[in-house]
Write a protein that holds these residues in place. Sequence first.
Motif, short mmCIF file in Angstrom:
data_model
loop_
_atom_site.label_atom_id
_atom_site.label_comp_id
_atom_site.label_asym_id
_atom_site.label_seq_id
_atom_site.Cartn_x
_atom_site.Cartn_y
_atom_site.Cartn_z
N TYR A 32 60.47 -9.99 39.10
CA TYR A 32 60.40 -10.87 40.19
C TYR A 32 60.99 -12.35 39.59
O TYR A 32 60.68 -12.53 38.31
N PHE A 34 61.12 -16.74 39.98
CA PHE A 34 60.44 -17.80 40.65
C PHE A 34 61.27 -19.06 39.94
O PHE A 34 61.60 -19.25 39.08
N TYR A 36 59.58 -23.03 40.04
CA TYR A 36 58.42 -24.02 40.19
C TYR A 36 59.01 -25.29 40.03
O TYR A 36 59.95 -25.57 39.20
N GLN A 38 57.34 -29.43 38.86
CA GLN A 38 56.42 -30.18 38.11
C GLN A 38 56.85 -31.63 38.60
O GLN A 38 57.41 -32.09 37.58
N LEU A 44 52.16 -27.24 38.22
CA LEU A 44 53.55 -26.58 38.89
C LEU A 44 53.26 -25.97 40.29
O LEU A 44 52.15 -25.89 40.49
N LEU A 46 54.93 -23.88 43.43
CA LEU A 46 56.03 -22.87 43.97
C LEU A 46 57.06 -23.52 44.68
O LEU A 46 56.81 -24.07 45.83
N LYS A 49 60.72 -17.79 45.64
CA LYS A 49 60.76 -16.74 44.90
C LYS A 49 61.51 -15.52 45.44
O LYS A 49 61.76 -15.61 46.74
N PHE A 90 61.01 -25.28 36.50
CA PHE A 90 60.93 -24.33 35.64
C PHE A 90 61.47 -23.10 36.29
O PHE A 90 61.02 -22.90 37.47
N SER A 94 58.55 -12.34 36.47
CA SER A 94 57.20 -11.55 35.86
C SER A 94 57.66 -10.44 36.22
O SER A 94 58.61 -10.13 37.03
N THR A 95 56.99 -9.34 35.59
CA THR A 95 57.42 -7.77 35.59
C THR A 95 56.65 -7.56 37.24
O THR A 95 55.85 -8.26 37.86
N LYS A 101 52.38 -10.44 33.95
CA LYS A 101 52.84 -11.49 32.97
C LYS A 101 53.87 -12.51 33.35
O LYS A 101 55.01 -11.96 33.94
N TYR A 102 53.57 -13.72 33.41
CA TYR A 102 54.74 -14.56 33.52
C TYR A 102 55.50 -15.11 32.40
O TYR A 102 54.87 -15.25 31.51
N PHE A 104 58.11 -18.25 31.47
CA PHE A 104 58.73 -19.35 31.93
C PHE A 104 59.71 -19.78 30.97
O PHE A 104 59.69 -19.49 29.64
N GLY A 105 60.80 -20.54 31.47
CA GLY A 105 61.89 -21.17 30.67
C GLY A 105 61.35 -22.30 30.30
O GLY A 105 59.97 -22.84 30.57
N THR A 106 62.04 -22.93 29.32
CA THR A 106 61.76 -24.37 28.68
C THR A 106 61.74 -25.50 29.91
O THR A 106 61.30 -26.54 29.51
#
Lengths: 114, 114
Positions: A32, A34, A36, A38, A44, A46, A49, A90, A94-95, A101-102, A104-106
């Motif tokens: 999946y 996403f 986000y 901030q 964060l 959403l 998605k 961001f 996630s699987t 588990k997520y 995230f990019g930098t």
Amino acid sequence: AQSVTQLDSQVPVFEEAPVELRCNYSSSVSVYLFWYVQYPNQGLQLLLKYLSGSTLVKGINGFEAEFNKSQTSFHLRKPSVHISDTAEYFCAVSTTSGTYKYIFGTGTRLKVLA
Amino acid sequence: ETGVTQTPRHLVMGMTNKKSLKCEQHLGHNAMYWYKQSAKKPLELMFVYNFKEQTENNSVPSRFSPECPNSSHLFLHLHTLQPEDSALYLCASSPRRPLNNEQFFGPGTRLTVL
């Protein structure tokens, strides 16, 4: 394992101009996707998605993103930005099963200039 | 209160102090997460709890000790921290088996270790 790359650490853009924030991912399983946002001194939130179905996803505040499986990308776009869009964005993957588990990019800092 | 709340919002502590961060979610979720957000780095997942049971510990140093007394509350106990532990600590929650896998974030605790 999954990974997310946001190539642009900062993107300056003038108010009312269009913007694209880039996100590429790597995964050997279905994911999946996403985006986000901030805002300063906040957590964060959403934006949008992609789970399945239409590859063009619309989110809040006029943002949209397109899932491109062949290019493993999920770029975020807005046709006309406002000063209030200044924030950090961001991308995350996630699987689709297991521990969810997520990764995230930098992040990409969008700065909208007057 | 709605959503995910975190207290305190700001914390300054010495390396010999002991302090705790608190997270509370009012969304009826069963999974809770601690993340560390440092400048120029991706969000780092620290701990995951599902139905009060810790299901993930991403090689976090023992000076960070999580506690989840129920599905609504999550704590992060801190002791003998190092200056490099200074960061924004974010709490998040999600349904245990979410259909859309969205995580809801709190505003974070800005931690400074002197």
